[in-house]
Write a protein that holds these residues in place. Structure first.
Motif, PDB file in Angstrom:
ATOM      1  N   ASN A  28      22.065   1.171 -38.734  1.00 60.61           N
ATOM      2  CA  ASN A  28      21.850  -0.200 -38.285  1.00 60.61           C
ATOM      3  C   ASN A  28      21.018  -0.185 -37.005  1.00 60.61           C
ATOM      4  N   LYS A  29      20.233  -1.236 -36.784  1.00 61.71           N
ATOM      5  CA  LYS A  29      19.467  -1.343 -35.539  1.00 61.71           C
ATOM      6  C   LYS A  29      19.387  -2.805 -35.132  1.00 61.71           C
ATOM      7  N   ASP A  30      19.321  -3.012 -33.811  1.00 58.56           N
ATOM      8  CA  ASP A  30      19.207  -4.367 -33.270  1.00 58.56           C
ATOM      9  C   ASP A  30      18.348  -4.281 -32.010  1.00 58.56           C
ATOM     10  N   ILE A  31      17.064  -4.662 -32.153  1.00 53.93           N
ATOM     11  CA  ILE A  31      16.136  -4.635 -31.019  1.00 53.93           C
ATOM     12  C   ILE A  31      16.058  -6.046 -30.457  1.00 53.93           C
ATOM     13  N   SER A  32      16.343  -6.214 -29.172  1.00 55.52           N
ATOM     14  CA  SER A  32      16.414  -7.557 -28.569  1.00 55.52           C
ATOM     15  C   SER A  32      15.469  -7.665 -27.372  1.00 55.52           C
TER      16      SER A  32
ATOM     17  N   ASP B 146       9.423 -11.633 -28.761  1.00 54.78           N
ATOM     18  CA  ASP B 146      10.155 -11.184 -29.947  1.00 54.78           C
ATOM     19  C   ASP B 146       9.284 -10.335 -30.864  1.00 54.78           C
ATOM     20  N   HIS B 147       7.931 -10.585 -30.829  1.00 53.66           N
ATOM     21  CA  HIS B 147       7.038  -9.770 -31.656  1.00 53.66           C
ATOM     22  C   HIS B 147       7.084  -8.308 -31.213  1.00 53.66           C
ATOM     23  N   CYS B 148       7.247  -8.076 -29.909  1.00 54.78           N
ATOM     24  CA  CYS B 148       7.373  -6.704 -29.411  1.00 54.78           C
ATOM     25  C   CYS B 148       8.601  -6.025 -30.023  1.00 54.78           C
ATOM     26  N   ALA B 149       9.699  -6.778 -30.056  1.00 48.79           N
ATOM     27  CA  ALA B 149      10.923  -6.229 -30.628  1.00 48.79           C
ATOM     28  C   ALA B 149      10.738  -5.883 -32.101  1.00 48.79           C
ATOM     29  N   GLN B 150      10.010  -6.748 -32.836  1.00 47.93           N
ATOM     30  CA  GLN B 150       9.767  -6.493 -34.249  1.00 47.93           C
ATOM     31  C   GLN B 150       8.888  -5.270 -34.434  1.00 47.93           C
TER      32      GLN B 150
ATOM     33  N   GLY C 120      16.297  -6.849 -23.512  1.00 50.17           N
ATOM     34  CA  GLY C 120      15.495  -5.683 -23.173  1.00 50.17           C
ATOM     35  C   GLY C 120      16.138  -4.389 -23.610  1.00 50.17           C
ATOM     36  N   SER C 121      16.733  -4.409 -24.805  1.00 47.53           N
ATOM     37  CA  SER C 121      17.457  -3.221 -25.258  1.00 47.53           C
ATOM     38  C   SER C 121      17.339  -3.035 -26.760  1.00 47.53           C
ATOM     39  N   GLY C 122      17.693  -1.859 -27.204  1.00 54.58           N
ATOM     40  CA  GLY C 122      17.760  -1.543 -28.623  1.00 54.58           C
ATOM     41  C   GLY C 122      19.065  -0.841 -28.931  1.00 54.58           C
TER      42      GLY C 122
END
Length: 545
Positions: free
Chosen positions: A32-36, A14-18, A40-42
């Motif tokens: 808006n953004k949602d990195i998961s 999750d740190h990678c996503a942040q 494995g997507s943004g």
């Protein structure tokens, strides 16, 4: 706004996503953004005027540790996220899809029930008007307005009439709908029932599809009244009636609105014995009684059997015949025919959408509530056409579909103003109108004055020996501006657009009276009706004003 979902390689927690999300802090154009990490997507909602899809991908790649591996797709390479999801496949849906393609929006159109093209081309406007014209041809071949002309009987090949109708429907469905969108790069068309899982997700055949914005354009269908026994007999609606190639010898039509009247007269003229039964006192009951009275007079003069003010008791089937038991003035009557057609109005197609999962508000009639911009109570969901609480015409549906997409994605404030909307009932004589009638003006507290010109005072009607109907104008006497118009006349629909434009642009009744009209046109009746506010036109010479 646009929406894109990227597959991202290299994330391990999750740190990678942040870390990726931090790349977009304060970045102009990102809504808006949602990195998961798990998926494995943004996902990004963005303003294409301020940032492009490639720039978003570039920011992800610039981290040095994570890379965009294309746009995210589901198993089988099926795209499941779209800028716009359209539910429905009629006029509003196609108009919206055309506008969306011009804006470069990825669009999913989901449709089931009627074929793509919707009510108008498949089971509404096109087949009904085709059969109305066929009926007119039969009528004029066997009836004459001139005593010196004795028409002969006409031979009707009913099956061929229906077959030609089917060819016309298939041709227009292809040319005006499927051919128009064929080759669209950003449109995906899917056949199946769509239901809302939540306000940003629909399910079709067990698969989920997401949209940045939604347009509901599912149309309407026949409203079946609650009459004892009705659901136990094989009744028809406009969906099934127009495909019968064997002509019914007799037919009972339930209803007194425009669909019922158009069907009844067309089949009567083609040779079916038609009986029309209506609950309310007047046909076209939302209009003033003088219109109903005038139309009924001419329909009955043709030999149509019409009964109004009925109370329906029961419907049964006996010996391959349909029997309708009703009360007329307190007395029981039985109406019997080979076929029963239900044309008692329409209801919006919302029952299979699971709209409660999207928290959408409905009106008391079950329509999806929208404002003049076609917005629902959910800011990203729009509705257009017969499913919405707007006038139910194919031309308004097309306008609304385009308007919804413009407002959803370009930030415009396009709106629908129906104060001068023209409409037509395609009986003979036709019934047509625009703007307010006198009852509506009174209800709104607007000063009004009415002029009514019988067609016997219109030279064109006299010359044609066809004097059915009248022209009625409603004006504000304080401003002389036209408030509305109602016409009952052969081909009266050809007159109404002029009056609609007069209402829209504030043209005065005096302007109408002072304008030039070619002599011996039905349009001259507009001038004469305008003059009638101040003069007795029967005392004027030809072309005088």
């Amino acid at each position: 706004m646009k929406f894109v979902e990227f597959k991202i390689k290299g994330m391990t927690c999750d740190h990678c996503a942040q870390t990726i999300a931090n790349q977009f802090k304060g970045k102009e154009g990102i809504v808006n953004k949602d990195i998961s990490y798990p998926s494995g997507s943004g996902k990004f909602e963005y303003d294409p005027e301020k940032i492009s899809k490639d720039e978003i991908a570039g920011l992800i790649d610039s981290t040095g540790h994570y890379k965009v591996a294309g746009e995210a797709e589901s198993e089988g390479n099926e795209k499941t996220s779209f800028d716009l999801v359209i539910i429905g496949g009629g006029s509003a849906a196609f108009s919206a899809a055309i506008k969306a393609e011009s804006m470069g929006l990825s669009t999913l159109m989901v449709n089931d029930g009627l074929d793509f093209g919707g009510t108008c081309v498949n089971v509404g406007c096109v087949p009904s008007k085709n059969l109305i014209r066929a009926g007119e041809t039969v009528y004029h071949a066997s009836h004459s307005n001139f005593t010196g002309i004795n028409p002969k009987a006409v031979d009707v090949d009913f099956a061929k009439v229906i077959q030609d109708k089917k060819k016309l429907v298939a041709s227009l469905q292809e040319k005006k709908y499927m051919d128009v969108v064929r080759g669209f790069e950003n449109l995906t068309m899917l056949k199946g029932w769509a239901t809302f899982k939540d306000h940003k997700t629909i399910q079709v055949e067990g698969k989920e599809y997401k949209g940045l914005k939604f347009l509901i354009a599912t149309g309407a269908t026949t409203m079946i009244p609650e009459i004892n026994g009705l659901n136990d007999v094989p009744y028809l609606t406009n969906v099934s009636l127009f495909d019968l190639e064997e002509q019914p010898k007799s037919m009972v039509v339930l209803g007194g609105g425009y669909i019922a009247l158009e069907i009844a007269q067309a089949y009567h003229r083609l040779g079916t014995k038609v009986t029309l039964l209506q609950r309310s006192k007047n046909v076209l009951s939302k209009l003033t009684s003088d219109i109903s009275d005038e139309l009924l007079k001419h329909l009955r003069a043709e030999g149509m059997e019409i009964h109004t003010g009925l109370s329906f008791e029961r419907v049964t089937e006996e010996n391959n015949s349909i029997r309708v038991l009703a009360k007329v003035s307190g007395e029981n009557r039985v109406f019997e025919a080979e076929k029963l057609v239900v044309a008692t109005g329409t209801k919006p197609n919302t029952s299979q959408l699971a709209i409660e999962n999207a928290d959408l508000k409905l009106t008391s009639t079950g329509h999806i509530a929208v404002n003049e911009k076609m917005e629902t109570n959910q800011s990203h969901i729009y509705a257009a056409g017969d499913v919405a609480n707007t006038p139910a015409y194919v031309y308004t549906a097309a306008f609304e579909g385009k308007t919804a997409v413009e407002n959803a994605f370009s930030g415009t404030d396009s709106s629908a103003d129906y104060s001068s909307l023209p409409w037509v009932v395609f009986t003979d004589p036709q019934v047509t109108g625009a703007g307010l009638d006198e009852t509506e003006a009174k209800y709104k507290g607007i000063p009004y004055e009415v002029s009514k010109l019988e067609l016997k005072d219109v030279p064109r009607a006299l010359a044609a020996n066809d004097m059915k109907g009248f022209i009625k104008l409603i004006r504000n006497p304080e401003t002389d501006k036209l408030l509305g118009a109602r016409i009952v006349a052969p081909e009266g629909g050809e007159l109404i657009h002029q009056l609609s434009m007069a209402i829209k642009y504030g043209i005065t009744v005096n302007d109408l009276a002072e304008s030039f009209y070619p002599y011996l046109t039905l349009g001259e009746g507009i001038k004469l009706a305008a003059i009638t506010f101040n003069k007795d036109v029967s005392k004027l010479s030809c072309c005088a004003s």
